[in-house]
Design a protein around this motif. Structure first.
Motif, PDB file in Angstrom:
ATOM      1  N   LEU A  45       0.816  -1.216   0.000  1.00 31.85           N
ATOM      2  CA  LEU A  45       0.000   0.000   0.000  1.00 31.85           C
ATOM      3  C   LEU A  45       0.855   1.275   0.000  1.00 31.85           C
ATOM      4  O   LEU A  45       0.374   2.354  -0.337  1.00 31.85           O
ATOM      5  CB  LEU A  45      -0.943   0.008   1.216  1.00 31.85           C
ATOM      6  N   CYS A  46       2.123   1.129   0.375  1.00 32.53           N
ATOM      7  CA  CYS A  46       3.015   2.292   0.491  1.00 32.53           C
ATOM      8  C   CYS A  46       3.151   3.005  -0.847  1.00 32.53           C
ATOM      9  O   CYS A  46       3.241   2.383  -1.893  1.00 32.53           O
ATOM     10  CB  CYS A  46       4.387   1.833   0.996  1.00 32.53           C
ATOM     11  N   LYS A  47       3.176   4.320  -0.777  1.00 37.14           N
ATOM     12  CA  LYS A  47       3.257   5.141  -1.993  1.00 37.14           C
ATOM     13  C   LYS A  47       4.693   5.356  -2.453  1.00 37.14           C
ATOM     14  O   LYS A  47       4.926   5.753  -3.590  1.00 37.14           O
ATOM     15  CB  LYS A  47       2.603   6.507  -1.737  1.00 37.14           C
ATOM     16  N   ALA A  48       5.641   5.155  -1.564  1.00 39.52           N
ATOM     17  CA  ALA A  48       7.042   5.383  -1.943  1.00 39.52           C
ATOM     18  C   ALA A  48       7.951   4.327  -1.328  1.00 39.52           C
ATOM     19  O   ALA A  48       8.847   4.649  -0.541  1.00 39.52           O
ATOM     20  CB  ALA A  48       7.468   6.784  -1.484  1.00 39.52           C
ATOM     21  N   PRO A  49       7.703   3.038  -1.669  1.00 37.72           N
ATOM     22  CA  PRO A  49       8.499   1.986  -1.028  1.00 37.72           C
ATOM     23  C   PRO A  49       9.997   2.149  -1.303  1.00 37.72           C
ATOM     24  O   PRO A  49      10.395   2.607  -2.376  1.00 37.72           O
ATOM     25  CB  PRO A  49       7.963   0.700  -1.657  1.00 37.72           C
ATOM     26  N   HIS A  53      10.511  -2.357   0.759  1.00 36.05           N
ATOM     27  CA  HIS A  53       9.899  -2.104   2.070  1.00 36.05           C
ATOM     28  C   HIS A  53       9.128  -0.787   2.144  1.00 36.05           C
ATOM     29  O   HIS A  53       9.464   0.178   1.465  1.00 36.05           O
ATOM     30  CB  HIS A  53      10.977  -2.130   3.155  1.00 36.05           C
ATOM     31  N   ALA A  54       8.108  -0.782   2.995  1.00 38.64           N
ATOM     32  CA  ALA A  54       7.310   0.422   3.179  1.00 38.64           C
ATOM     33  C   ALA A  54       8.201   1.546   3.690  1.00 38.64           C
ATOM     34  O   ALA A  54       9.114   1.309   4.488  1.00 38.64           O
ATOM     35  CB  ALA A  54       6.189   0.135   4.167  1.00 38.64           C
ATOM     36  N   CYS A  55       7.918   2.774   3.222  1.00 37.31           N
ATOM     37  CA  CYS A  55       8.803   3.890   3.592  1.00 37.31           C
ATOM     38  C   CYS A  55       8.595   4.336   5.034  1.00 37.31           C
ATOM     39  O   CYS A  55       9.498   4.868   5.667  1.00 37.31           O
ATOM     40  CB  CYS A  55       8.593   5.058   2.638  1.00 37.31           C
ATOM     41  N   GLY A  56       7.375   4.097   5.552  1.00 36.51           N
ATOM     42  CA  GLY A  56       7.094   4.496   6.934  1.00 36.51           C
ATOM     43  C   GLY A  56       6.733   5.961   7.088  1.00 36.51           C
ATOM     44  O   GLY A  56       6.440   6.415   8.192  1.00 36.51           O
ATOM     45  N   GLU A  57       6.755   6.708   5.989  1.00 40.53           N
ATOM     46  CA  GLU A  57       6.538   8.154   6.113  1.00 40.53           C
ATOM     47  C   GLU A  57       5.436   8.717   5.229  1.00 40.53           C
ATOM     48  O   GLU A  57       4.932   9.808   5.491  1.00 40.53           O
ATOM     49  CB  GLU A  57       7.847   8.901   5.803  1.00 40.53           C
ATOM     50  N   CYS A  58       5.068   7.992   4.168  1.00 46.69           N
ATOM     51  CA  CYS A  58       4.044   8.531   3.269  1.00 46.69           C
ATOM     52  C   CYS A  58       2.682   8.491   3.961  1.00 46.69           C
ATOM     53  O   CYS A  58       2.524   7.911   5.027  1.00 46.69           O
ATOM     54  CB  CYS A  58       4.016   7.750   1.953  1.00 46.69           C
ATOM     55  N   MET A  59       1.687   9.138   3.340  1.00 46.82           N
ATOM     56  CA  MET A  59       0.351   9.183   3.919  1.00 46.82           C
ATOM     57  C   MET A  59      -0.179   7.765   4.161  1.00 46.82           C
ATOM     58  O   MET A  59      -0.768   7.463   5.192  1.00 46.82           O
ATOM     59  CB  MET A  59      -0.558   9.964   2.968  1.00 46.82           C
ATOM     60  N   SER A  60       0.069   6.895   3.181  1.00 48.49           N
ATOM     61  CA  SER A  60      -0.407   5.522   3.286  1.00 48.49           C
ATOM     62  C   SER A  60       0.197   4.820   4.508  1.00 48.49           C
ATOM     63  O   SER A  60      -0.505   4.147   5.274  1.00 48.49           O
ATOM     64  CB  SER A  60      -0.048   4.777   1.999  1.00 48.49           C
ATOM     65  N   CYS A  61       1.502   4.990   4.682  1.00 47.21           N
ATOM     66  CA  CYS A  61       2.168   4.359   5.834  1.00 47.21           C
ATOM     67  C   CYS A  61       1.638   4.931   7.155  1.00 47.21           C
ATOM     68  O   CYS A  61       1.501   4.208   8.141  1.00 47.21           O
ATOM     69  CB  CYS A  61       3.681   4.544   5.755  1.00 47.21           C
ATOM     70  N   LEU A  62       1.333   6.232   7.162  1.00 42.69           N
ATOM     71  CA  LEU A  62       0.816   6.837   8.397  1.00 42.69           C
ATOM     72  C   LEU A  62      -0.573   6.294   8.715  1.00 42.69           C
ATOM     73  O   LEU A  62      -0.879   5.962   9.858  1.00 42.69           O
ATOM     74  CB  LEU A  62       0.790   8.370   8.281  1.00 42.69           C
TER      75      LEU A  62
HETATM   76 ZN    ZN Z   1       5.096   4.623   2.681  1.00 41.92          ZN
END
Ligand code: ZN
Length: 334
Positions: A45-49, A53-62
């Motif tokens: 779902l991450c917008k900027a993997p 791995h998930a970036c942890g910072e994009c809106m999706s990760c939040l």
């Molecule tokens: Zn992300």
């Protein structure tokens, strides 16, 4: 993702763009399958993997972190008695995924997804807690899967799933880590007695970690079980229940396994620190009754997700336990 899941992760990520509509993650309890599935959902779902791995910072990760991602749903057994003023009792832990939960999911999926051309991920865990009605409702969805939707089913007991569900999923077998990998990981979690806990957990690191957290309770339980015919079923049932039904039966199974093993071979696999208790009980235990009791536990394990009164079921099991010891032998001993 845990270190022992690295290869599996890479394997799935190579097919990131062409994943099937349903994956079934199966393997024994306590190896982190659900965490793996959550991590997979987060990454997809991450917008900027970053790499895979998930970036942890994009809106999706939040959103994901707050567990309210509009394109993610997790379906687990419902908590029926979650009344706010009642103290949270594990006895109220619900054991099935209901058909109404799956109907709500169908309604949700009939709406278009939040992000254009995005993915929706549905995590169902543990999948063996689907009952006949909810499994059939889910099956209809798996037969005509909505576009851009990935179902992730997680299970410890794949044999309990409907064959028709299993056949609609691509199965992924999740493995136990090697002993050394598991020990290294447990030591990083600051576990003092990693070796014996890992033995007790049958090699599953997350069970070892949980066993460490439950150590006081388990010690009290062993004291009770060591009483044999004098165990107090009602008190002991309450203690066991606070572990949750599946772990409760598992704890009993390990004890009975060792009682049988010790009776036959004077060895113990799980309770190396309680040899004297096993030794004492073996003098009065009736081997035939013990083997019969073992069967009863196998059956109870199969029924662990059944919405019977767990407390009554455990009391009944523990009453049975007190009867596998012969009072006669005990009295001649002293
Ligand atoms: Zn992300």
């Amino acid at each position: 993702m845990y270190i022992w899941q690295k290869n599996q992760w890479q394997h799935i990520m190579q097919k990131r763009e062409t994943l099937p509509h349903a994956l079934l993650l199966r393997g024994c309890a306590g190896i982190g399958k659900q965490d793996f599935a959550l991590e997979l959902a987060r990454s997809l779902l991450c917008k900027a993997p970053i790499e895979t791995h998930a970036c942890g910072e994009c809106m999706s990760c939040l959103w994901f972190k707050e567990m309210h991602h509009p394109d993610f749903r997790m379906i687990s057994p419902e908590d029926i008695e979650s009344s706010d003023d009642a103290p949270k009792k594990k006895t109220a832990k619900k054991s099935q995924i209901s058909v109404s939960q799956i109907r709500q999911l169908i309604d949700y999926l009939s709406l278009s997804q939040h992000q254009v051309n995005g993915y929706r991920v549905i995590l169902i865990s543990p999948a063996e807690t689907l009952n006949v009605a909810s499994a059939n409702a889910l099956l209809k969805m798996l037969e005509e899967p909505p576009a851009n939707t990935l179902f992730l089913l997680v299970t410890n007991q794949p044999q309990r799933l409907l064959a028709t569900i299993t056949s609609r999923c691509q199965a992924i077998d999740m493995q136990l880590p090697t002993r050394q990998v598991a020990l290294n990981w447990l030591e990083q979690q600051n576990l003092a007695n990693a070796e014996s806990l890992l033995d007790y957990a049958g090699g599953a690191p997350l069970i070892a970690l949980q066993a460490d957290a439950d150590a006081d309770l388990t010690a009290d339980l062993i004291k009770q079980l060591a009483l044999g015919a004098k165990l107090q079923p009602f008190m002991c049932a309450t203690m066991l229940l606070s572990l949750g039904m599946e772990l409760a039966i598992d704890t009993l199974q390990k004890w009975i396994f060792d009682l049988t093993t010790y009776k036959l071979t004077q060895k113990s696999q799980y309770h190396t620190q309680h040899i004297s208790a096993l030794q004492a009980l073996c003098k009065s235990v009736n081997l035939n009754l013990l083997l019969g009791f073992q069967q009863k536990l196998v059956y109870a394990k199969k029924m662990a997700n059944h919405p019977l009164s767990n407390e009554m079921q455990l009391e009944n099991i523990l009453l049975h336990y007190t009867k596998i010891f012969s009072a006669k032998t005990i009295s001649t001993q002293f």
